[in-house]
Design a protein around this motif. Structure first.
Motif, short mmCIF file in Angstrom:
data_model
loop_
_atom_site.label_atom_id
_atom_site.label_comp_id
_atom_site.label_asym_id
_atom_site.label_seq_id
_atom_site.Cartn_x
_atom_site.Cartn_y
_atom_site.Cartn_z
N ASP E 234 0.68 -1.47 -0.09
CA ASP E 234 -0.26 0.09 0.03
C ASP E 234 0.70 1.03 0.01
O ASP E 234 1.35 1.72 1.01
N ILE E 235 0.95 2.32 -0.87
CA ILE E 235 1.74 3.63 -1.39
C ILE E 235 1.60 4.43 -0.29
O ILE E 235 2.55 4.46 -0.15
N ARG E 236 -0.29 3.64 0.36
CA ARG E 236 -0.52 5.06 1.37
C ARG E 236 0.47 4.34 2.53
O ARG E 236 0.76 5.84 3.39
N LYS E 237 0.96 3.80 3.23
CA LYS E 237 1.43 3.12 4.06
C LYS E 237 2.87 3.09 3.74
O LYS E 237 3.80 3.67 4.69
N LEU E 238 3.43 2.73 2.87
CA LEU E 238 5.32 2.86 2.22
C LEU E 238 5.72 3.89 2.10
O LEU E 238 6.70 4.52 2.51
N TYR E 239 4.80 4.75 1.23
CA TYR E 239 5.58 6.46 0.61
C TYR E 239 4.55 6.86 1.40
O TYR E 239 3.60 7.73 0.08
N PRO E 240 4.08 7.67 1.89
CA PRO E 240 2.87 8.29 2.57
C PRO E 240 3.63 9.43 2.40
O PRO E 240 4.12 10.09 1.98
N TYR E 241 1.88 10.12 1.15
CA TYR E 241 2.22 11.28 0.86
C TYR E 241 0.60 11.92 1.42
O TYR E 241 0.01 11.67 2.01
N GLU E 242 0.88 13.41 0.79
CA GLU E 242 -0.40 14.02 1.72
C GLU E 242 -0.35 14.07 3.01
O GLU E 242 0.59 13.43 3.88
N VAL E 243 -1.56 13.70 3.64
CA VAL E 243 -1.74 13.61 5.02
C VAL E 243 -1.83 12.18 5.56
O VAL E 243 -2.38 11.95 6.90
N TYR E 244 -1.56 11.23 4.47
CA TYR E 244 -1.61 10.15 5.18
C TYR E 244 -1.13 9.66 6.04
O TYR E 244 -0.79 8.20 6.54
N GLY E 245 0.57 10.72 6.76
CA GLY E 245 1.34 9.68 7.27
C GLY E 245 0.54 9.96 9.28
O GLY E 245 1.07 9.50 9.28
N GLN E 246 -0.51 10.83 8.94
CA GLN E 246 -0.86 11.46 10.41
C GLN E 246 -2.62 10.76 10.37
O GLN E 246 -2.75 10.35 11.98
N VAL E 247 -3.00 10.07 9.60
CA VAL E 247 -4.38 9.22 10.00
C VAL E 247 -3.64 8.17 10.27
O VAL E 247 -2.98 7.35 9.50
N GLU E 248 -4.68 6.92 11.30
CA GLU E 248 -4.94 5.68 10.79
C GLU E 248 -5.62 5.24 10.24
O GLU E 248 -6.64 5.33 10.28
N PHE E 249 -4.87 4.41 9.71
CA PHE E 249 -5.92 3.10 9.19
C PHE E 249 -4.91 1.90 9.19
O PHE E 249 -3.74 2.12 9.44
N ASP E 250 -5.67 1.06 8.81
CA ASP E 250 -4.84 -0.32 8.38
C ASP E 250 -4.72 -0.74 7.15
O ASP E 250 -5.67 -0.48 6.25
N GLU E 251 -3.56 -0.92 6.63
CA GLU E 251 -2.98 -1.65 5.00
C GLU E 251 -4.05 -2.96 5.43
O GLU E 251 -3.29 -4.02 6.52
N VAL E 252 -5.07 -3.41 4.33
CA VAL E 252 -5.42 -4.86 4.19
C VAL E 252 -4.70 -5.87 4.17
O VAL E 252 -4.33 -5.66 2.86
N LEU E 253 -4.36 -6.74 4.85
CA LEU E 253 -4.13 -8.22 3.90
C LEU E 253 -4.61 -9.60 4.31
O LEU E 253 -5.50 -8.97 5.16
N GLU E 254 -4.61 -10.02 3.21
CA GLU E 254 -4.71 -11.42 3.55
C GLU E 254 -4.34 -12.46 3.05
O GLU E 254 -2.80 -12.36 1.97
N THR E 255 -3.45 -13.80 3.61
CA THR E 255 -2.77 -14.82 3.24
C THR E 255 -3.65 -16.01 1.95
O THR E 255 -2.94 -16.94 2.35
#
Lengths: 158, 116, 358, 151, 371
Positions: E234-255
């Motif tokens: 998830d780019i929002r988690k790996l390389y946060p842009y804009e305010v994604y670094g400041q909000v709380e959310f989970d990267e959803v993963l499934e195996t």
């Protein structure tokens, strides 16, 4: 044990199917949930937001005056070549020559309603109108002349 | 009405279908176009032949069905008289269905009921 | 009280009085044929509209509402459109079989009408092996579908027909077994006898859980046999565009389409006859006054009410469930329905012999 | 891993590699002949593990073509860019579709629009355009009088 | 049987699925080799809707080219625009005002929900259940109405400009978004009732279209497809842009690695988006909605790469500038293109029904692949 699994499988399966049927059955009996809009009938109530981008228009006031100076900023801003501005030279009473708008040609058939021309306009002469029913039988009807006949530039607009 | 009704119904079906198609023929003014005769395959020309040898998977089921259906026919006359015959009929059908079930298990074990 | 029975009787006696027996018979045949055709046409129009309305309400929309009051004439308008359409035959097709297929499916649908009791004493042919007749004739419909699919010379059609072949023959078995359980209880193959056996209560109430199980199996099996969703693999429009009738257009398509709806009607009518007592009104034990009121409702209304209820259930299935995959479809039949219906048949037999029903 | 550390590792596995400054990621420039070997090493060298090829493209510099590959490691989260100069008249380069499977379609795209032929590619055909199309549309000198609208 | 897969032999059926096919959601053309019902090979044929957007952009200015990208992945057009605007901002080193950043993120997440809603309906329709499609549109329409009110259009909004957004939020925006969240939360259980819990649906989705973690990386898959195979991307988690670094959310993963896993990912992603919106909707900072920029933008000579997480995965915008007013070369690394490359691998050995289920979970938007 095989039999137990077999029966639980059936039970779970049938239950999940019945849950789904309950949901559709609910909607079948609750007609209030219907969200269909009866489009051509509801033209009167149809409230388009003021920002909705339907087509570009040149604003005219009651004196048939507009604010377009013919600066071609919109023509340059347009990515598709939708706008073509033909300018002429007005001669003012003092005998000065001044560039003014002659014809504002707008190709609706090329327009993608991106709003860049409206943003670019320095005098806020053009805006987006809310009309969205553009269909015509002849493509050439989509090429529009936006300035009304006999209109001229409003006083004090540079 | 007796068995004559079968003939009547067949004739009615034929008349209805043929009538419909004929009425449509009168109304339709078709245009000729070589594209129209092509088989529909999402707008692309068909590759290869359609009528070629085909995976056997579909036919296995038809064969198994045939066996079971014939057995099923034997149960019909039994079903009519079962109430009159009583307990004896139950034992007889138990044996019959047992054998049928064995056959079913055998087919299952052989993997004939698995889709290929 | 106005009933179909008296109407048919009076027509019969009037014809026999006025004309010679041969002419009377011919005229009766004509009347039957016209009535059957009229029933076909009406049912087609009504069922298509019903399907669209049911679908619409389940999908939180209005459905057809432009042609006529509340869209009543929508399917009529569609029929007119289909008549005006050009019926194409693909170049590569086997023309004879391609054109024959719609006739086959129509004939099958029409033949199945014969033993159905529409009202008290109103039956085209009260054949004494009615149940067997129905299983026999309904198996023929698969030939029409295979013919249509194969003759089209279209790969989608071929796959659809093959799927449908495997599917219909498989579900024939459990449908047959679940019908047999009613035969065991009624002790007759004649549909009028089966209806008569339910005069003191419908089998679905009298027969306890085993009959309910066989009813569920019956509904699932006939849904599959009529190629309805969730078993519409022969059409499977997200996979095979339109399956076996991809190449059909115009009136030929309309006929196949109509036959499909008629088949739904017929299997639901049979279901209503076997499990819900056909035209028998609802009677509850000793509630004399209630039973009397129920008797005043015409028997044909009872029959059509029950049938349309079952049709509604089948439509309900269609607009709720996703489609099965071909291997799951056959697994459902061979792993679940067939063993269960076999065991269920034994249960019903025990019940019938012991007299464990009302 | 920082760009400096990456530079050291890359210089270790490929001596002819040169580096280009500027940009957020490290740019490696190598010759087309060393490419296949180098690609294997990029994928398999421990510490690099560039297993994720996320962008393959070509640039027409009028004098030559440049293939640009963007790699990321899903383990270490570092990114490098590899650039390879190609001859403009007959551009050819080894395919990497056997190392990164995604390259198969991306290389077909580059072939289709730039005319770069990928040696040993399993199925090198036009991807978007018809098979009988003439010319390479994304090259700077491409002219199509019928379909191109000049503004 | 298995060793035959991948080869063509006598008795195989070659079928064209697409370009005019209900399951391809557009003009994708797949040539499928079948043995009976089993798929042996899939060959995608592309280009039916190729407009060469990359070439078009070479003649458009940095303000103009953004609008074209709405037409790539039209379902997440806003996020496409976002990535382009970010790339231009990177080149010009413009600081986007905090208000604009929040507005952008809010719109991104609304777009993501709208896109996933459409996918959910279309997915169910691919499997033969029609009703969910209409139910999904009920929620999606609400989002479209919100978009229409603030951005002026329903699908191709073109609300982004380099340096911020085109106009300020509509006064009704906050209220309507809160209404939408309430509506969405009241309807979320229906999704499980109608589709997720349904045994037929699960049977169709489970163990279908298997894609292992290694293959997902090798095929360059991103977005829900890769996350369904357990790849954190998830780019929002790996390389946060804009305010994604400041909000709380989970990267959803499934195996699970199968279609059902990818299905669950998208359902939960919608809920994560709701979570992001809930955190931001009451905390929109004041100030400008647009940074001051010059009328004519000129990027300095160099190369700029920006990426954003669209509803389908990672969208990369790669601009090579020669210092002029138009880009010298522009490349869009579109998520759908890479995801499509894995289709052949995923669908081989399955049935036609499985192909439809797999293709549905890929959530292909054809203009995104063709560009």
């Amino acid at each position: 044990m095989f039999l137990k699994d077999y029966i639980t499988d059936i039970y779970k399966g049938v239950k999940s199917l019945l849950i789904g049927m309950r949901r559709t059955g609910y909607y079948f009996t609750h007609h209030k949930e219907i969200i269909t809009q009866q489009y051509p009938d509801n033209r009167e109530e149809l409230n388009l937001p003021t920002r909705f981008r339907g087509e570009v228009i040149l604003l005219h006031d009651e004196n048939n005056e507009h604010a377009c100076t013919g600066c071609t900023a919109c023509e340059l801003a347009c990515p598709n070549g939708t706008i073509k501005i033909i300018t002429k030279f007005d001669v003012s009473p003092e005998g000065k020559k001044k560039k003014a708008l002659d014809t504002f040609i707008y190709h609706l058939e090329l327009c993608t309603m991106c709003n860049l021309c409206v943003v670019a306009c320095p005098t806020d002469a053009i805006v987006m109108a809310q009309n969205f029913e553009h269909s015509v039988y002849d493509r050439s009807k989509l090429t529009k002349k936006l300035n009304k006949p006999g209109s001229k530039i409003r006083e004090g607009i540079e | 009405m007796g068995s004559i009704s079968l003939i009547v119904l067949v004739l009615a079906a034929v008349a209805f279908s043929a009538g419909g198609i004929l009425v449509a023929k009168i109304f339709v003014k078709g245009t000729k176009n070589p594209q129209k005769g092509q088989a529909y395959e999402c707008g692309i020309k068909t590759e290869g032949t359609t009528w070629n040898q085909f995976n056997v998977g579909y036919y296995l089921f038809a064969l198994i069905f045939l066996i079971f259906d014939v057995e099923l026919i034997f149960i019909y006359p039994w079903a009519v008289v079962v109430k009159k015959v009583g307990m004896m009929a139950l034992f007889e059908i138990l044996v019959f269905i047992f054998i049928l079930f064995m056959g079913f298990l055998y087919a299952h074990k052989k993997g004939a009921l698995k889709w290929m | 009280m106005l009933s179909f029975h008296s109407i048919t009787d009076s027509i019969d006696s009037w014809l026999n009085h006025t004309f010679s027996p041969t002419v009377a018979l011919l005229l009766e045949c004509t009347i039957v044929a016209i009535a059957a055709i009229a029933l076909f046409a009406t049912l087609g129009l009504v069922l298509v509209l019903m399907e669209r309305k049911v679908a619409a309400f389940m999908q939180i929309r209005m459905g057809p509402n432009r042609v006529g009051p509340k869209g009543m004439f929508q399917s009529l308008a569609d029929t007119i459109k289909l008549v005006m359409k050009e019926g194409l035959t693909p170049d590569g097709a086997d023309k004879f079989l391609f054109n024959l297929a719609p006739f086959i499916v129509m004939i099958v649908a029409m033949l199945l009408l014969a033993p159905i009791g529409f009202a008290s004493g109103f039956q085209i042919w009260d054949i004494n092996i009615g149940v067997l007749y129905i299983s026999a004739i309904s198996s023929i419909s698969v030939i029409g579908i295979l013919m249509a699919g194969w003759a089209s010379n279209n790969k989608y059609s071929l796959l659809g027909a093959m799927r449908s072949g495997a599917q219909i023959v498989s579900y024939e078995l459990s449908a047959g077994l679940s019908i047999l359980s009613i035969v065991v209880l009624s002790g007759s193959l004649q549909l009028s006898d089966i209806v008569g056996a339910q005069s003191n209560g419908w089998w679905i109430f009298k027969g306890h859980i085993p009959v309910i199980i066989s009813f569920v199996i019956f509904i699932i099996a006939v849904t599959a046999e009529t190629n309805r969703a969730p078993f519409d693999l022969a059409e499977a429009e997200s996979e095979l565009t339109a399956g076996f009738h991809t190449e059909y257009s115009g009136m030929k398509f309309a006929l196949i389409f109509l036959a499909e709806y008629i088949n739904i009607f017929i299997v639901c009518a049979i279901g209503a006859t076997l499990f819900f007592g056909g035209w028998m009104p609802l009677h509850i034990g000793n509630w004399q006054s209630f039973n009397h009121i129920m008797d005043y409702i015409p028997s044909s209304l009872w029959f059509f009410g029950k049938t349309f209820f079952l049709i509604f259930v089948i439509m309900w299935f269609r607009w709720t469930f996703p489609r099965l995959r071909i291997d799951q479809l056959l697994q459902l039949e061979w792993k679940y329905l067939l063993p269960i219906s076999m065991v269920n048949l034994l249960l019903v037999t025990v019940m019938a012999i012991m007299g464990w029903y009302f | 891993m920082t760009n400096e550390e990456l530079k050291i590792i890359i210089s270790g596995i490929e001596t002819t590699a040169t580096f280009e400054e500027g940009g957020e990621w490290i740019n490696v420039i190598i010759g087309a002949d060393q490419w296949k070997d180098f690609a294997q090493k990029l994928r398999n060298t421990q510490g690099l593990d560039l297993d994720y090829l996320f962008c393959v493209t070509c640039v027409d510099w009028k004098t030559h073509l440049t293939m640009v590959y963007h790699f990321t490691s899903t383990i270490h989260r570092h990114t490098i860019v590899v650039k390879i100069k190609l001859d403009r008249s007959e551009p050819a380069i080894e395919t990497v579709s056997d190392i990164w499977r995604t390259a198969e379609l991306h290389e077909r795209e580059a072939y289709d629009l730039f005319g770069v032929s990928f040696i040993n590619h399993p199925d090198l055909r036009r991807l978007f355009l018809t098979d009988d199309w003439v010319g390479w549309p994304l090259r700077k000198d491409y002219e199509d009088p019928i379909n191109m609208i000049k503004l | 049987m298995i060793e035959e897969i991948g080869t063509t032999a006598e008795g195989d059926l070659v079928i064209n699925i697409g370009p005019q096919h209900p399951a391809t959601h557009g003009v994708l053309h797949l040539v499928v080799t079948l043995n009976g019902e089993t798929i042996k090979k899939i060959e995608p044929h592309l280009g039916y809707i190729h407009r060469s957007i990359e070439k078009m952009c070479e003649s458009l200015s940095y303000r103009q080219f953004i609008y074209v990208t709405s037409r790539m992945d039209y379902l997440s057009s806003h996020i496409n625009n976002h990535a382009c605007a970010m790339c231009v901002e990177k080149g010009l080193q413009i600081e986007v005002p905090p208000r604009a950043q929040v507005i952008r993120v809010l719109m991104d997440e609304l777009t993501r929900i709208a896109s996933h809603e459409l996918w959910w309906g279309a997915m169910a329709m691919d499997l033969g259940a029609f009703t969910p499609f209409f139910h999904a549109f009920r929620e999606r329409e609400t989002i479209n109405d919100i978009m229409e009110e603030t951005c002026g259009a329903r699908l191709t909004m073109n609300y982004m400009v380099p340096g911020g957004v085109m106009a300020d939020l509509h006064p009704n925006f906050q209220k309507r978004v809160k209404d939408f969240i309430a509506l969405y939360k009241s309807k979320i259980s229906e999704y499980d009732e109608l589709v997720t819990g349904n045994i037929i649906f699960q049977g169709r989705m489970k163990d279908v279209g298997f894609l292992s973690k290694e293959d997902a990386i090798s095929y360059g898959c991103t977005g829900p497809i890769a996350r369904g195979s357990g790849v954190s991307c998830d780019i929002r988690k790996l390389y946060p842009y804009e305010v994604y670094g400041q909000v709380e959310f989970d990267e959803v993963l499934e195996t699970r690695c199968d279609s059902f896993g990818r299905y669950l990912i998208r359902l939960r992603e919608m809920q994560q988006s709701i979570r992001i919106i809930e955190q931001l909707i009451d905390n929109i900072p004041g100030g400008d909605f647009q940074a001051k920029t010059k009328a004519v933008l000129k990027l300095p000579k160099g190369e700029f790469y920006a990426r954003a997480e669209t509803a389908r995965g990672e969208l990369g915008v790669y601009i090579i500038s020669e210092g002029g007013t138009t880009p010298y070369r522009i490349k869009f690394r579109s998520p759908g293109f890479s995801n499509l490359s894995a289709l052949d691998h995923m669908a081989r050995g399955g049935k036609i029904g499985d192909l439809v289920a797999t293709m549905g979970t890929l959530d292909l938007v054809i203009p995104d692949i063709d560009r």
